[in-house]
Write an enzyme that holds these catalytic residues in place. Structure first.
Site, short mmCIF file in Angstrom:
data_model
loop_
_atom_site.label_atom_id
_atom_site.label_comp_id
_atom_site.label_asym_id
_atom_site.label_seq_id
_atom_site.Cartn_x
_atom_site.Cartn_y
_atom_site.Cartn_z
N LYS A 114 -65.64 8.95 61.92
CA LYS A 114 -66.56 9.22 63.04
C LYS A 114 -67.16 7.89 63.47
O LYS A 114 -67.28 6.98 62.66
CB LYS A 114 -67.69 10.15 62.57
CG LYS A 114 -68.34 10.93 63.67
CD LYS A 114 -67.52 12.14 64.04
CE LYS A 114 -68.15 12.92 65.15
NZ LYS A 114 -67.54 14.26 65.24
N THR B 23 -62.34 23.02 71.63
CA THR B 23 -63.36 23.28 70.59
C THR B 23 -64.05 24.62 70.87
O THR B 23 -64.21 25.45 69.97
CB THR B 23 -64.39 22.13 70.52
OG1 THR B 23 -63.69 20.89 70.51
CG2 THR B 23 -65.25 22.24 69.27
N ASP C 29 -67.04 12.96 71.50
CA ASP C 29 -68.04 13.79 70.84
C ASP C 29 -69.22 13.79 71.84
O ASP C 29 -68.98 13.62 73.04
CB ASP C 29 -68.41 13.19 69.46
CG ASP C 29 -69.12 14.20 68.55
OD1 ASP C 29 -68.46 15.10 68.02
OD2 ASP C 29 -70.36 14.12 68.39
N ASN D 124 -69.67 20.44 76.46
CA ASN D 124 -68.28 20.87 76.45
C ASN D 124 -68.04 22.08 75.53
O ASN D 124 -67.40 23.07 75.92
CB ASN D 124 -67.48 19.65 75.97
CG ASN D 124 -66.01 19.85 76.06
OD1 ASN D 124 -65.53 20.50 76.97
ND2 ASN D 124 -65.29 19.31 75.10
N SER E 217 -56.38 17.73 69.27
CA SER E 217 -56.18 16.27 69.21
C SER E 217 -54.93 15.95 68.39
O SER E 217 -54.15 15.06 68.75
CB SER E 217 -57.38 15.58 68.55
OG SER E 217 -58.43 15.39 69.46
N GLN F 262 -65.88 15.57 58.70
CA GLN F 262 -64.60 15.49 59.43
C GLN F 262 -63.41 15.48 58.46
O GLN F 262 -62.36 16.04 58.75
CB GLN F 262 -64.59 14.24 60.32
CG GLN F 262 -63.55 14.28 61.43
CD GLN F 262 -64.00 15.07 62.66
OE1 GLN F 262 -65.16 14.97 63.07
NE2 GLN F 262 -63.12 15.86 63.24
#
Ligand code: GLU
Length: 447
Positions: free
Chosen positions: A129, A212, A169, A243, A380, A114
């Site tokens: 995370k 995403t 997530d 998703n 985000s 990340q």
């Protein structure tokens, strides 16, 4: 052994994590080490600052018990974590995952990745995370709410808009973010953008849910355009049904591709002529109800293949969008036998190291998740600015920003990955992310 491998070996031997103790973390760090250590060594400020050594050890690992009550009145106990990787370029930022496979190793690798992904977006976002080893399957709405409240009761002091901003997530979507945000603002007594992925009625951004998956397709389109190709008419195999997978499927279909699969752990839904948006929405409804993909509607000539993965369908483009290490070397060989042209990662690190090596030897274009799936965290970042300004952008404006951010990431990564032959996107992403982090870390002193 070449010079970068020798440097990486020496570097890895010094880490506290090993292949046995933390296989995922070790995999993620070694891949980056091989690409960036020669660059670090050649820059006196970066090598003196030991940038990669510092990034390989997260700033902080929070580990806590989550105690909650189920609908029978029984006390249940889970473990929760937040791994705060680095806040050198912005507040800690990254998703929360609720899944029985979650452990410290998985979250450390995700937090490490990340940091690089967020650096690639060009936005001021650090890396983190978190999550819990919870299996949410079969839990009632009330149980999910109580779990989220118990989780946030532990994490609240460490979360805030300039501190650490979690998001969703795997198994953490709009519903969970709602409960987590409610719990945070009640405890803190402040109305601030402390989480992203919020609902539109309380400070969320348009397009965050789609971001995403849509971003993944925009990135694939940029990489295809680089080769003078187009996504129209391409056969696209997608794994996963969450998703990322379903929104990538919707966007790819809209752009004229034929999406031939979606999948879950029980099997693969195959539509040889391509899925219609209605079939993709059926998958979304099944997922929301916690059901598998067997017995699809008769339209689209779709069939469910129990226990199978989608990689033998001879796709032009493969989009692994399920989870880490889902695609191994033998599956990579199957893709190559089927003449695959491009593999783009919607999930984080879905390829084993061996699978990545097999693709590299066969000269298949491999678009790594830290670049290709950065659209979610990028939106985000836009949600955070909208919340601070109390001004919200339209879906069209956010989508246009997402497209341009993905094009910028593609430009940065391909620039770094352009050698003498084809573009090495994996190396390009590692180097471009590293350079931004290295400048910030080396400028801020020994911390
Ligand atoms: N979990 C997503 C990722 O892997 C999004 C993180 C975020 O929006 O903070 O990038």
């Amino acid at each position: 052994m070449n010079r970068s491998d020798a440097l990486a070996e020496a570097f890895l031997a010094e880490l506290s994590v090993t292949d046995d103790s933390h296989p995922n973390t070790y995999h993620a760090i070694s891949d980056v080490a091989r690409d960036v250590l020669t660059v670090e060594k050649n820059d006196p400020a970066w090598s003196a600052a030991r940038v990669l050594r510092r990034l390989s050890d997260p700033d902080r690992i929070l580990s806590f018990r989550v105690t909650w009550e189920d609908d029978n009145g029984d006390v249940r106990v889970n473990r929760g974590w937040r791994v705060q990787g680095s806040n050198a370029i912005g507040p800690y930022k990254g998703g929360l995952r609720f899944h029985p496979s979650v452990n410290e190793d998985v979250l450390r690798f995700l937090a490490f990745e990340q940091c690089f992904k967020n650096a690639l977006t060009g936005l001021p976002l650090g890396g983190a995370k978190g999550g819990a080893n919870l299996d949410p399957r079969g839990l009632s709405e009330r149980e999910i709410m109580r779990f989220c409240q118990a989780f946030m009761a532990q994490l609240e002091p460490f979360v805030g808009p300039d501190q650490d901003v979690p998001a969703g997530d795997i198994n953490v979507g709009a519903r969970e973010i709602g409960y987590l945000f409610g719990a945070w603002r009640q405890r803190r007594g402040l109305y601030q953008g402390s989480l992203t992925g919020k609902g539109l009625s309380y400070g969320g951004s348009e397009m965050r849910i789609e971001a995403t998956g849509f971003g993944l397709v925009y990135f694939v389109q940029a990489a295809l355009a680089e080769q003078g190709h187009d996504i129209k008419g391409k056969r696209v195999a997608i794994s996963g049904k969450g998703n990322v997978a379903t929104h990538a499927a919707l966007k790819a279909t809209e752009e004229g591709a034929r999406v031939i699969s979606l999948s879950d752990t029980s099997g693969t839904l195959v539509a040889p002529d391509g899925m219609s948006p209605d079939l993709i929405r059926w998958v979304q409804e099944r997922k929301a109800r916690g059901e598998d993909l067997s017995d699809p509607p008769k339209s689209d000539a779709a069939q469910f293949r129990e226990g199978e993965v989608p990689w033998d369908l001879e796709p032009d483009i493969a989009l692994p969008c399920a989870t880490q290490n889902e695609l191994d070397a033998s599956m990579a060989r199957t893709l190559i036998d089927g003449q695959v042209e491009m593999v783009a990662e919607g999930a984080n690190m879905p390829l084993t190291s061996d699978a990545a090596r097999v693709l590299r030897h066969a000269h298949v274009v491999h678009l790594p998740g830290k670049a290709a799936n950065a659209g979610g965290v990028a939106v985000s970042g836009l949600e955070m600015s909208q919340m601070s300004q109390r001004r919200f952008a339209s879906a069209e404006d956010v989508d246009a920003s997402l497209r341009s951010i993905m094009a910028d990431i593609h430009a940065r990564v391909s620039e770094e990955g352009r050698g003498t032959g084809e573009i090495d996107y994996v190396r390009g992403a590692n180097l471009a992310g590293y350079r931004r982090l290295a400048k910030a870390i080396s400028a801020q002193g020994i911390l």
